[in-house]
Design an enzyme around this catalytic site. Structure first.
Site, PDB file in Angstrom:
ATOM      1  N   LYS A 234       0.814  -1.229   0.000  1.00  0.00           N
ATOM      2  CA  LYS A 234       0.000   0.000   0.000  1.00  0.00           C
ATOM      3  C   LYS A 234       0.848   1.280   0.000  1.00  0.00           C
ATOM      4  CE  LYS A 234      -3.994  -2.162   2.269  1.00  0.00           C
ATOM      5  NZ  LYS A 234      -4.982  -2.047   3.382  1.00  0.00           N
TER       6      LYS A 234
ATOM      7  N   TYR B  59     -12.422  -2.300  -3.569  1.00  0.00           N
ATOM      8  CA  TYR B  59     -12.927  -2.394  -2.191  1.00  0.00           C
ATOM      9  C   TYR B  59     -14.448  -2.273  -2.129  1.00  0.00           C
ATOM     10  CZ  TYR B  59      -8.418  -2.418   0.293  1.00  0.00           C
ATOM     11  OH  TYR B  59      -7.198  -2.765   0.825  1.00  0.00           O
TER      12      TYR B  59
ATOM     13  N   PHE C 263     -15.635   3.929   7.059  1.00  0.00           N
ATOM     14  CA  PHE C 263     -14.273   4.320   6.698  1.00  0.00           C
ATOM     15  C   PHE C 263     -14.008   4.254   5.196  1.00  0.00           C
ATOM     16  CE2 PHE C 263     -14.128  -0.213   7.976  1.00  0.00           C
ATOM     17  CZ  PHE C 263     -13.643  -0.787   6.805  1.00  0.00           C
TER      18      PHE C 263
ATOM     19  N   THR D  19      -5.450  -6.801  10.891  1.00  0.00           N
ATOM     20  CA  THR D  19      -5.758  -5.535  10.213  1.00  0.00           C
ATOM     21  C   THR D  19      -5.222  -4.333  10.986  1.00  0.00           C
ATOM     22  OG1 THR D  19      -7.782  -6.574   9.392  1.00  0.00           O
ATOM     23  CG2 THR D  19      -7.632  -4.164   9.217  1.00  0.00           C
TER      24      THR D  19
ATOM     25  N   ARG E 281       2.531  -6.202   9.369  1.00  0.00           N
ATOM     26  CA  ARG E 281       1.811  -5.060   9.933  1.00  0.00           C
ATOM     27  C   ARG E 281       2.347  -4.652  11.300  1.00  0.00           C
ATOM     28  NH1 ARG E 281      -4.153  -6.905   7.677  1.00  0.00           N
ATOM     29  NH2 ARG E 281      -4.238  -5.488   5.886  1.00  0.00           N
TER      30      ARG E 281
ATOM     31  N   ASN F 176      -1.949   0.425   6.737  1.00  0.00           N
ATOM     32  CA  ASN F 176      -1.451  -0.833   7.317  1.00  0.00           C
ATOM     33  C   ASN F 176      -0.616  -1.659   6.327  1.00  0.00           C
ATOM     34  OD1 ASN F 176      -3.500  -1.809   5.731  1.00  0.00           O
ATOM     35  ND2 ASN F 176      -4.698  -2.698   7.392  1.00  0.00           N
TER      36      ASN F 176
ATOM     37  N   HIS G 271      -2.241  -5.403   1.625  1.00  0.00           N
ATOM     38  CA  HIS G 271      -3.531  -6.083   1.448  1.00  0.00           C
ATOM     39  C   HIS G 271      -3.240  -7.530   1.076  1.00  0.00           C
ATOM     40  CE1 HIS G 271      -7.497  -7.221  -0.072  1.00  0.00           C
ATOM     41  NE2 HIS G 271      -6.829  -7.829  -1.038  1.00  0.00           N
TER      42      HIS G 271
ATOM     43  N   GLU H 136      -9.782 -11.143  -7.215  1.00  0.00           N
ATOM     44  CA  GLU H 136      -8.862 -10.009  -7.067  1.00  0.00           C
ATOM     45  C   GLU H 136      -7.682 -10.107  -8.040  1.00  0.00           C
ATOM     46  OE1 GLU H 136      -9.898  -9.134  -2.366  1.00  0.00           O
ATOM     47  OE2 GLU H 136      -7.878  -9.751  -2.902  1.00  0.00           O
TER      48      GLU H 136
HETATM   49  P1  DAT Z   1      -7.883  -6.585   5.854  1.00  0.00           P
HETATM   50  O1  DAT Z   1      -7.112  -5.583   5.033  1.00  0.00           O
HETATM   51  O2  DAT Z   1      -7.086  -7.087   7.019  1.00  0.00           O
HETATM   52  O3  DAT Z   1      -8.466  -7.701   5.016  1.00  0.00           O
HETATM   53  P2  DAT Z   1     -10.567  -5.470   5.967  1.00  0.00           P
HETATM   54  O4  DAT Z   1     -10.849  -6.242   4.716  1.00  0.00           O
HETATM   55  O5  DAT Z   1     -11.534  -5.652   7.103  1.00  0.00           O
HETATM   56  O6  DAT Z   1      -9.106  -5.805   6.529  1.00  0.00           O
HETATM   57  O7  DAT Z   1     -10.516  -3.923   5.649  1.00  0.00           O
HETATM   58  C1  DAT Z   1      -9.916  -3.459   4.462  1.00  0.00           C
HETATM   59  C2  DAT Z   1      -9.090  -2.250   4.786  1.00  0.00           C
HETATM   60  O8  DAT Z   1      -9.949  -1.194   5.244  1.00  0.00           O
HETATM   61  C3  DAT Z   1      -8.076  -2.442   5.914  1.00  0.00           C
HETATM   62  O9  DAT Z   1      -6.865  -3.029   5.490  1.00  0.00           O
HETATM   63  C4  DAT Z   1      -7.884  -1.042   6.394  1.00  0.00           C
HETATM   64  C5  DAT Z   1      -9.261  -0.426   6.242  1.00  0.00           C
HETATM   65  N1  DAT Z   1     -10.010  -0.521   7.503  1.00  0.00           N
HETATM   66  C6  DAT Z   1     -10.591  -1.623   8.023  1.00  0.00           C
HETATM   67  N2  DAT Z   1     -11.188  -1.345   9.199  1.00  0.00           N
HETATM   68  C7  DAT Z   1     -10.972  -0.023   9.419  1.00  0.00           C
HETATM   69  C8  DAT Z   1     -11.312   0.885  10.473  1.00  0.00           C
HETATM   70  N3  DAT Z   1     -12.017   0.497  11.522  1.00  0.00           N
HETATM   71  N4  DAT Z   1     -10.899   2.174  10.345  1.00  0.00           N
HETATM   72  C9  DAT Z   1     -10.192   2.588   9.262  1.00  0.00           C
HETATM   73  N5  DAT Z   1      -9.842   1.787   8.245  1.00  0.00           N
HETATM   74  C10 DAT Z   1     -10.207   0.500   8.323  1.00  0.00           C
HETATM   75 MG    MG Z   2      -9.909  -7.693   3.575  1.00  0.00          MG
END
Ligand code: DAT
Ligand code: MG
Length: 140
Positions: free
Chosen positions: A11, A51, A59, A93, A104, A114, A117, A128
């Site tokens: 990222k 996404y 968010f 995450t 991470r 973070n 992905h 994807e």
């Molecule tokens: P991951 O990337 O671990 O699969 P995710 O699919 O739940 O996690 O979320 C996608 C991305 O969205 C994540 O890498 C960062 C962002 N994100 C997730 N939860 C968040 C939150 N509570 N506040 C801000 N950004 C968030």
């Molecule tokens: Mg995810």
């Protein structure tokens, strides 16, 4: 366990800090092979499309803005149980909850920034990978 492919993205927070090589070393040391890789700048439409599953989350606008804030490295990782293995190497995450030694835990700046992905299932990995790569761009 079967050989799998998963979609990884390094990222903007990580490309900005020049961490691509260090992160790729984590993958290779864990036995994952980088079988496709390109550095791109996502458009807003691409980030929103990638996404889309999170479109209703509070968010989402910040997530999209972050993903277009700088270049990303999109890549296909291949190996035994690659989907779960990559999630393990990535860590949780929220870096505050990520296990020591994960990408991470070691590199992420925040839950948003973070660093990486990774696809969360084999089914999503296929979707994807097809989002970013054509068959002839992947050399296993
Ligand atoms: P991951 O990337 O671990 O699969 P995710 O699919 O739940 O996690 O979320 C996608 C991305 O969205 C994540 O890498 C960062 C962002 N994100 C997730 N939860 C968040 C939150 N509570 N506040 C801000 N950004 C968030
Ligand atoms: Mg995810």
């Amino acid at each position: 366990m079967a050989t799998e492919r998963t979609l990884s993205i390094i990222k903007p927070d990580a490309t900005r800090r020049n961490l691509t090589g260090k992160i790729n070393a984590r993958f290779e040391e864990a036995g994952l092979r980088i079988v496709a890789q390109k550095r791109v700048r996502l458009t807003k439409e691409q980030a929103e499309g990638f996404y889309a599953v999170h479109a209703e989350r509070s968010f989402f606008p910040e997530l999209v803005a972050f993903m277009v804030s700088g270049p990303v490295v999109v890549q296909v990782l291949e190996g035994e149980g690659a989907v779960a293995k990559n999630r393990e190497i990535m860590g949780a995450t929220n870096p505050a909850n990520a296990a020591p030694g994960t990408i991470r835990a070691d590199f992420a700046e925040s839950v948003e920034a973070n660093s990486v992905h990774g696809s969360d299932s084999l089914e999503n990995a296929k979707i994807e990978i097809a989002f970013f790569f054509s068959q002839c761009e992947i050399a296993g």
